[in-house]
Design a protein around this motif. Structure first.
Motif, short mmCIF file in Angstrom:
data_model
loop_
_atom_site.label_atom_id
_atom_site.label_comp_id
_atom_site.label_asym_id
_atom_site.label_seq_id
_atom_site.Cartn_x
_atom_site.Cartn_y
_atom_site.Cartn_z
N HIS A 246 0.61 -1.47 0.17
CA HIS A 246 0.02 -0.04 0.07
C HIS A 246 0.97 1.43 0.05
N LEU A 247 2.00 1.33 -0.80
CA LEU A 247 2.70 2.37 -0.50
C LEU A 247 2.20 3.54 -1.91
N ILE A 248 1.89 2.71 -2.63
CA ILE A 248 0.84 4.33 -3.83
C ILE A 248 -0.19 4.41 -3.32
N THR A 249 -0.57 6.00 -2.47
CA THR A 249 -2.35 5.80 -2.48
C THR A 249 -2.39 7.42 -2.86
N PRO A 250 -3.16 7.29 -3.19
CA PRO A 250 -4.56 9.09 -3.86
C PRO A 250 -3.40 10.15 -3.79
N ALA A 251 -2.55 10.36 -3.05
CA ALA A 251 -1.87 11.58 -3.31
C ALA A 251 -0.52 11.15 -4.01
N TYR A 252 -0.49 9.80 -5.27
CA TYR A 252 0.28 9.36 -6.25
C TYR A 252 -0.19 9.44 -7.40
N VAL A 253 -0.91 10.23 -7.74
CA VAL A 253 -1.61 9.63 -8.62
C VAL A 253 -2.15 10.85 -9.91
N GLN A 254 -2.83 10.38 -10.50
CA GLN A 254 -4.11 12.03 -11.31
C GLN A 254 -4.88 11.10 -11.40
N GLY A 255 -5.90 11.62 -12.11
CA GLY A 255 -7.15 11.22 -12.85
C GLY A 255 -7.02 10.64 -13.88
N HIS A 256 -6.18 10.55 -15.13
CA HIS A 256 -5.64 10.06 -15.60
C HIS A 256 -4.74 9.35 -16.00
N THR A 257 -3.89 8.48 -14.73
CA THR A 257 -3.31 7.90 -14.68
C THR A 257 -3.76 6.29 -14.80
N ILE A 258 -3.14 5.94 -15.34
CA ILE A 258 -3.07 4.34 -16.02
C ILE A 258 -2.27 3.38 -14.75
N VAL A 259 -3.06 2.58 -13.20
CA VAL A 259 -2.08 1.60 -12.45
C VAL A 259 -1.95 0.47 -12.82
N THR B 179 -3.27 -8.74 -1.55
CA THR B 179 -3.32 -7.14 -1.88
C THR B 179 -2.04 -6.53 -2.05
N GLY B 180 -1.98 -5.33 -2.27
CA GLY B 180 -1.16 -4.80 -3.75
C GLY B 180 -0.08 -3.67 -3.03
N ASP B 181 1.24 -3.10 -3.97
CA ASP B 181 1.90 -2.22 -3.62
C ASP B 181 0.94 -0.82 -3.35
N PRO C 144 -6.34 0.63 -2.10
CA PRO C 144 -7.71 0.40 -2.61
C PRO C 144 -8.01 1.89 -3.03
N ASP C 145 -7.87 2.31 -2.13
CA ASP C 145 -8.33 4.02 -2.71
C ASP C 145 -8.07 4.54 -3.63
N VAL C 146 -6.65 4.53 -4.42
CA VAL C 146 -6.16 4.80 -5.43
C VAL C 146 -7.56 3.86 -6.30
N TYR C 147 -8.09 3.49 -6.20
CA TYR C 147 -9.09 3.10 -7.77
C TYR C 147 -10.11 3.94 -7.96
N ALA C 148 -10.33 4.47 -6.80
CA ALA C 148 -11.98 5.92 -7.11
C ALA C 148 -10.54 6.97 -7.92
N CYS C 149 -9.50 6.62 -8.24
CA CYS C 149 -9.22 8.12 -8.24
C CYS C 149 -7.84 8.08 -10.09
N VAL C 150 -8.48 7.56 -10.67
CA VAL C 150 -7.77 6.79 -12.11
C VAL C 150 -8.10 6.29 -12.67
N HIS C 151 -8.05 6.78 -14.07
CA HIS C 151 -8.58 5.92 -15.50
C HIS C 151 -8.75 4.62 -15.07
N SER C 152 -7.65 3.69 -15.01
CA SER C 152 -7.72 2.26 -15.18
C SER C 152 -6.76 1.76 -14.04
N TYR C 153 -6.90 0.59 -13.55
CA TYR C 153 -5.74 -0.31 -12.75
C TYR C 153 -5.96 -1.62 -12.96
N SER C 154 -4.53 -2.15 -12.59
CA SER C 154 -5.20 -3.56 -12.58
C SER C 154 -5.04 -4.70 -10.76
N PRO C 155 -6.22 -4.63 -10.72
CA PRO C 155 -5.71 -5.16 -9.29
C PRO C 155 -5.71 -6.74 -8.84
#
Length: 299
Positions: free
Chosen positions: A208-221, A234-236, A239-250
Protein backbone atom coordinates in the motif's frame (compact mmCIF):
# COMPACT_ATOMS: atom_id res chain seq x y z
CA UNK A 1 -13.46 9.99 -11.46
CA UNK A 2 -15.05 7.31 -9.29
CA UNK A 3 -14.37 3.59 -9.07
CA UNK A 4 -17.47 2.77 -11.16
CA UNK A 5 -16.04 4.65 -14.16
CA UNK A 6 -12.46 3.37 -13.85
CA UNK A 7 -11.47 0.53 -16.16
CA UNK A 8 -10.34 -2.63 -14.38
CA UNK A 9 -7.42 -4.25 -16.20
CA UNK A 10 -8.58 -7.81 -15.59
CA UNK A 11 -5.54 -10.05 -15.86
CA UNK A 12 -7.62 -13.20 -15.66
CA UNK A 13 -9.47 -12.28 -18.86
CA UNK A 14 -6.29 -11.27 -20.67
CA UNK A 15 -4.49 -14.41 -19.47
CA UNK A 16 -7.30 -16.59 -20.80
CA UNK A 17 -6.75 -15.08 -24.24
CA UNK A 18 -3.05 -15.98 -24.01
CA UNK A 19 -3.96 -19.49 -22.84
CA UNK A 20 -6.12 -20.04 -25.93
CA UNK A 21 -3.26 -19.04 -28.21
CA UNK A 22 -0.81 -21.24 -26.30
CA UNK A 23 -3.17 -24.21 -26.47
CA UNK A 24 -3.56 -23.74 -30.22
CA UNK A 25 0.20 -23.49 -30.71
CA UNK A 26 0.83 -26.54 -28.56
CA UNK A 27 -1.45 -28.54 -30.81
CA UNK A 28 0.58 -27.38 -33.80
CA UNK A 29 3.80 -28.30 -32.00
CA UNK A 30 2.55 -31.79 -31.18
CA UNK A 31 1.43 -32.35 -34.76
CA UNK A 32 4.65 -31.09 -36.34
CA UNK A 33 7.16 -32.65 -33.98
CA UNK A 34 5.26 -35.64 -32.54
CA UNK A 35 5.93 -34.70 -28.92
CA UNK A 36 4.61 -32.47 -26.16
CA UNK A 37 6.30 -29.38 -24.77
CA UNK A 38 8.14 -30.15 -21.53
CA UNK A 39 8.57 -27.63 -18.68
CA UNK A 40 10.73 -28.11 -15.59
CA UNK A 41 10.74 -26.15 -12.32
CA UNK A 42 13.44 -26.25 -9.64
CA UNK A 43 12.17 -25.54 -6.13
CA UNK A 44 14.30 -25.59 -2.97
CA UNK A 45 12.87 -25.45 0.54
CA UNK A 46 9.30 -25.30 1.74
CA UNK A 47 8.39 -21.63 1.29
CA UNK A 48 4.57 -21.69 1.35
CA UNK A 49 4.24 -19.04 -1.35
CA UNK A 50 6.67 -20.88 -3.62
CA UNK A 51 4.72 -24.10 -3.21
CA UNK A 52 1.52 -22.29 -4.21
CA UNK A 53 3.18 -20.67 -7.24
CA UNK A 54 4.66 -23.96 -8.45
CA UNK A 55 1.24 -25.56 -8.08
CA UNK A 56 -0.34 -22.87 -10.24
CA UNK A 57 2.29 -23.30 -12.92
CA UNK A 58 1.84 -27.06 -12.90
CA UNK A 59 -1.94 -26.72 -13.12
CA UNK A 60 -1.84 -24.39 -16.11
CA UNK A 61 0.92 -26.32 -17.89
CA UNK A 62 -1.09 -29.52 -17.52
CA UNK A 63 -4.24 -27.75 -18.72
CA UNK A 64 -2.38 -26.72 -21.88
CA UNK A 65 -1.13 -30.27 -22.41
CA UNK A 66 2.50 -29.70 -21.45
CA UNK A 67 4.53 -32.29 -19.59
CA UNK A 68 5.55 -30.82 -16.23
CA UNK A 69 8.55 -31.80 -14.08
CA UNK A 70 8.84 -30.54 -10.51
CA UNK A 71 12.39 -30.92 -9.19
CA UNK A 72 12.26 -30.28 -5.42
CA UNK A 73 14.94 -30.41 -2.74
CA UNK A 74 14.98 -29.70 1.03
CA UNK A 75 16.42 -26.34 2.10
CA UNK A 76 19.72 -27.79 3.35
CA UNK A 77 20.55 -29.75 0.18
CA UNK A 78 24.15 -29.07 -0.99
CA UNK A 79 24.30 -27.08 -4.21
CA UNK A 80 26.39 -29.79 -5.88
CA UNK A 81 23.58 -32.29 -5.34
CA UNK A 82 21.04 -29.84 -6.72
CA UNK A 83 23.19 -29.24 -9.78
CA UNK A 84 23.33 -32.95 -10.58
CA UNK A 85 19.54 -33.16 -10.57
CA UNK A 86 19.19 -29.90 -12.50
CA UNK A 87 21.54 -31.01 -15.28
CA UNK A 88 19.73 -34.33 -15.61
CA UNK A 89 16.37 -32.59 -15.95
CA UNK A 90 17.72 -30.00 -18.37
CA UNK A 91 18.45 -32.79 -20.85
CA UNK A 92 14.73 -33.74 -20.86
CA UNK A 93 12.89 -30.43 -20.99
CA UNK A 94 12.33 -27.59 -23.46
CA UNK A 95 12.07 -24.94 -20.76
CA UNK A 96 13.43 -24.63 -17.23
CA UNK A 97 12.95 -22.12 -14.44
CA UNK A 98 14.13 -21.65 -10.88
CA UNK A 99 11.38 -20.84 -8.39
CA UNK A 100 12.59 -17.82 -6.44
CA UNK A 101 13.43 -16.89 -3.75
CA UNK A 102 16.23 -19.33 -3.00
CA UNK A 103 18.34 -18.95 0.13
CA UNK A 104 21.19 -18.16 -0.10
CA UNK A 105 20.77 -15.90 -3.11
CA UNK A 106 24.26 -16.84 -4.33
CA UNK A 107 22.99 -20.37 -4.96
CA UNK A 108 20.14 -19.01 -7.05
CA UNK A 109 22.66 -17.36 -9.37
CA UNK A 110 24.48 -20.69 -9.75
CA UNK A 111 21.32 -22.47 -10.84
CA UNK A 112 20.11 -19.67 -13.10
CA UNK A 113 23.39 -19.53 -14.99
CA UNK A 114 23.32 -23.31 -15.49
CA UNK A 115 20.20 -23.05 -17.65
CA UNK A 116 21.03 -22.76 -21.39
CA UNK A 117 19.89 -19.53 -23.01
CA UNK A 118 17.35 -21.31 -25.20
CA UNK A 119 15.71 -23.04 -22.20
CA UNK A 120 15.70 -20.06 -19.82
CA UNK A 121 11.94 -19.47 -19.89
CA UNK A 122 12.07 -16.97 -17.01
CA UNK A 123 14.67 -14.90 -18.90
CA UNK A 124 16.62 -14.38 -15.67
CA UNK A 125 20.16 -15.51 -16.53
CA UNK A 126 22.20 -12.59 -15.10
CA UNK A 127 24.95 -12.93 -17.70
CA UNK A 128 23.22 -13.85 -20.96
CA UNK A 129 20.35 -12.05 -22.65
CA UNK A 130 18.37 -14.74 -24.40
CA UNK A 131 15.21 -14.64 -26.52
CA UNK A 132 12.78 -14.91 -23.60
CA UNK A 133 11.51 -11.74 -21.94
CA UNK A 134 11.19 -12.05 -18.12
CA UNK A 135 7.65 -13.19 -17.37
CA UNK A 136 6.35 -10.46 -15.07
CA UNK A 137 7.42 -7.51 -17.26
CA UNK A 138 6.16 -9.35 -20.34
CA UNK A 139 2.88 -10.02 -18.55
CA UNK A 140 2.52 -6.31 -17.75
CA UNK A 141 3.03 -5.34 -21.37
CA UNK A 142 0.67 -8.03 -22.69
CA UNK A 143 -2.00 -6.87 -20.23
CA UNK A 144 -1.80 -3.38 -21.72
CA UNK A 145 -1.96 -4.79 -25.24
CA UNK A 146 -5.11 -6.75 -24.43
CA UNK A 147 -6.78 -3.52 -23.36
CA UNK A 148 -5.52 -1.59 -26.37
CA UNK A 149 -3.19 0.65 -24.35
CA UNK A 150 -0.32 1.85 -26.52
CA UNK A 151 2.74 3.03 -24.59
CA UNK A 152 4.24 4.92 -27.56
CA UNK A 153 4.80 8.54 -26.59
CA UNK A 154 3.43 7.98 -23.08
CA UNK A 155 5.30 8.84 -19.90
CA UNK A 156 5.72 5.59 -17.99
CA UNK A 157 6.95 5.73 -14.40
CA UNK A 158 8.23 2.53 -12.81
CA UNK A 159 8.55 2.48 -9.02
CA UNK A 160 11.09 -0.26 -8.36
CA UNK A 161 14.42 -1.00 -10.03
CA UNK A 162 14.84 -4.75 -9.48
CA UNK A 163 16.49 -7.00 -12.06
CA UNK A 164 13.35 -9.17 -11.98
CA UNK A 165 10.80 -6.48 -12.85
CA UNK A 166 11.79 -2.82 -12.93
CA UNK A 167 14.80 -2.89 -15.20
CA UNK A 168 13.56 -5.39 -17.82
CA UNK A 169 10.17 -3.63 -17.83
CA UNK A 170 11.93 -0.35 -18.61
CA UNK A 171 13.60 -1.98 -21.62
CA UNK A 172 10.29 -3.26 -22.97
CA UNK A 173 8.72 0.17 -22.63
CA UNK A 174 11.69 1.94 -24.22
CA UNK A 175 11.66 -0.55 -27.08
CA UNK A 176 8.04 0.49 -27.67
CA UNK A 177 8.90 4.21 -27.70
CA UNK A 178 7.68 5.20 -24.24
CA UNK A 179 9.39 7.85 -22.17
CA UNK A 180 10.50 6.01 -19.03
CA UNK A 181 11.33 7.18 -15.53
CA UNK A 182 12.53 4.68 -12.92
CA UNK A 183 11.95 5.74 -9.33
CA UNK A 184 12.96 3.93 -6.14
CA UNK A 185 13.42 4.24 -2.39
CA UNK A 186 16.01 7.03 -2.77
CA UNK A 187 13.90 9.15 -5.14
CA UNK A 188 13.17 12.53 -3.50
CA UNK A 189 9.50 13.52 -3.29
CA UNK A 190 8.25 10.33 -4.91
CA UNK A 191 4.60 11.53 -5.20
CA UNK A 192 5.66 14.44 -7.39
CA UNK A 193 7.33 11.95 -9.76
CA UNK A 194 4.51 9.42 -9.88
CA UNK A 195 1.90 12.13 -10.49
CA UNK A 196 3.62 12.85 -13.80
CA UNK A 197 2.93 9.33 -15.06
CA UNK A 198 0.53 8.48 -17.84
CA UNK A 199 1.12 4.85 -16.89
CA UNK A 200 2.39 4.00 -13.40
CA UNK A 201 3.95 0.59 -12.73
CA UNK A 202 4.54 -0.26 -9.07
CA UNK A 203 6.90 -3.10 -8.11
CA UNK A 204 8.37 -2.19 -4.73
CA UNK A 205 7.41 -4.95 -2.32
CA UNK A 206 6.02 -2.24 -0.01
CA UNK A 207 2.37 -2.90 0.82
CA UNK A 208 0.00 0.00 0.00
CA UNK A 209 2.88 2.38 -0.70
CA UNK A 210 0.92 4.17 -3.44
CA UNK A 211 -1.99 6.24 -2.11
CA UNK A 212 -4.26 8.77 -3.86
CA UNK A 213 -1.63 11.47 -3.32
CA UNK A 214 0.62 9.64 -5.82
CA UNK A 215 -1.72 9.67 -8.83
CA UNK A 216 -3.80 11.86 -11.14
CA UNK A 217 -7.21 11.21 -12.66
CA UNK A 218 -5.73 10.24 -16.06
CA UNK A 219 -3.24 7.72 -14.62
CA UNK A 220 -3.24 4.06 -15.63
CA UNK A 221 -1.92 2.02 -12.67
CA UNK A 222 -0.34 -1.43 -12.99
CA UNK A 223 0.27 -3.02 -9.58
CA UNK A 224 2.95 -5.73 -9.60
CA UNK A 225 3.09 -6.13 -5.82
CA UNK A 226 1.53 -8.99 -3.90
CA UNK A 227 1.23 -9.36 -0.13
CA UNK A 228 -0.53 -11.97 1.96
CA UNK A 229 -2.60 -10.62 4.85
CA UNK A 230 -5.28 -11.99 7.15
CA UNK A 231 -7.81 -10.27 4.89
CA UNK A 232 -6.39 -11.85 1.73
CA UNK A 233 -4.02 -10.75 -1.03
CA UNK A 234 -3.26 -7.10 -1.60
CA UNK A 235 -0.73 -5.08 -3.58
CA UNK A 236 1.68 -2.16 -3.47
CA UNK A 237 -1.22 0.16 -4.38
CA UNK A 238 -3.79 1.11 -1.75
CA UNK A 239 -7.38 0.29 -2.83
CA UNK A 240 -8.33 3.94 -2.26
CA UNK A 241 -6.37 4.71 -5.43
CA UNK A 242 -8.91 2.85 -7.57
CA UNK A 243 -11.44 5.67 -7.25
CA UNK A 244 -8.90 8.27 -8.36
CA UNK A 245 -7.48 6.93 -11.62
CA UNK A 246 -8.42 6.15 -15.21
CA UNK A 247 -7.74 2.41 -14.94
CA UNK A 248 -5.94 -0.07 -12.72
CA UNK A 249 -4.89 -3.69 -12.38
CA UNK A 250 -6.31 -5.28 -9.23
CA UNK A 251 -4.58 -7.56 -6.74
CA UNK A 252 -5.37 -10.39 -7.01
CA UNK A 253 -6.44 -10.91 -10.59
CA UNK A 254 -4.20 -8.43 -12.40
CA UNK A 255 -0.53 -8.99 -13.16
CA UNK A 256 -0.37 -12.37 -11.39
CA UNK A 257 -2.33 -14.38 -13.98
CA UNK A 258 -0.46 -12.62 -16.76
CA UNK A 259 2.91 -13.64 -15.31
CA UNK A 260 1.98 -17.32 -15.41
CA UNK A 261 0.50 -16.93 -18.90
CA UNK A 262 3.74 -15.29 -20.06
CA UNK A 263 5.68 -18.26 -18.67
CA UNK A 264 3.61 -20.66 -20.78
CA UNK A 265 4.20 -18.47 -23.83
CA UNK A 266 7.95 -18.41 -23.16
CA UNK A 267 7.97 -22.19 -22.79
CA UNK A 268 6.37 -22.54 -26.22
CA UNK A 269 8.85 -20.02 -27.62
CA UNK A 270 11.71 -22.13 -26.29
CA UNK A 271 10.28 -25.37 -27.65
CA UNK A 272 9.67 -23.97 -31.13
CA UNK A 273 13.05 -22.22 -31.14
CA UNK A 274 14.75 -25.57 -30.54
CA UNK A 275 13.22 -26.56 -33.90
CA UNK A 276 14.32 -23.29 -35.57
CA UNK A 277 10.85 -21.74 -35.48
CA UNK A 278 10.66 -18.26 -33.93
CA UNK A 279 7.60 -16.92 -32.07
CA UNK A 280 7.21 -13.16 -31.72
CA UNK A 281 6.11 -11.29 -28.58
CA UNK A 282 5.16 -8.40 -30.85
CA UNK A 283 2.85 -10.56 -32.92
CA UNK A 284 1.26 -12.02 -29.79
CA UNK A 285 0.63 -8.48 -28.51
CA UNK A 286 -1.03 -7.47 -31.80
CA UNK A 287 -3.27 -10.54 -31.73
CA UNK A 288 -4.34 -9.75 -28.18
CA UNK A 289 -5.07 -6.13 -29.07
CA UNK A 290 -7.06 -6.94 -32.20
CA UNK A 291 -8.56 -10.31 -31.20
CA UNK A 292 -7.20 -11.71 -34.48
CA UNK A 293 -6.21 -15.39 -34.55
CA UNK A 294 -2.55 -16.21 -34.10
CA UNK A 295 -1.11 -17.75 -37.27
CA UNK A 296 2.22 -19.53 -36.94
CA UNK A 297 4.87 -18.16 -39.27
CA UNK A 298 7.79 -20.50 -39.88
CA UNK A 299 11.23 -18.96 -39.69
Amino acid sequence: MNSESATVLNGSLAATAVHHICQQLHGVYQKQFDQSVRLGVLCIGDNPASIVYVGRKKSLATQLGFEFFDLSFPQDTPSDTVMVGLKQLLSKVNGMLVQLPIIPASDAKIYLTAIPWDKDVDGLNPYITGPMTPCTPLGCWLLLQYYGINVKGRHCVIVGRSHLVGRPLAKILLDHHATVTIAHSHTPDLPSVTRQADILFVATGARHLITPAYVQGHTIVVDVGIHRTDQGLTGDVHPDVYACVHSYSPVPGGVGPMTVAALMWNTLKAAFLQHDVALSDEYLGRCLATAEPFVLQNK
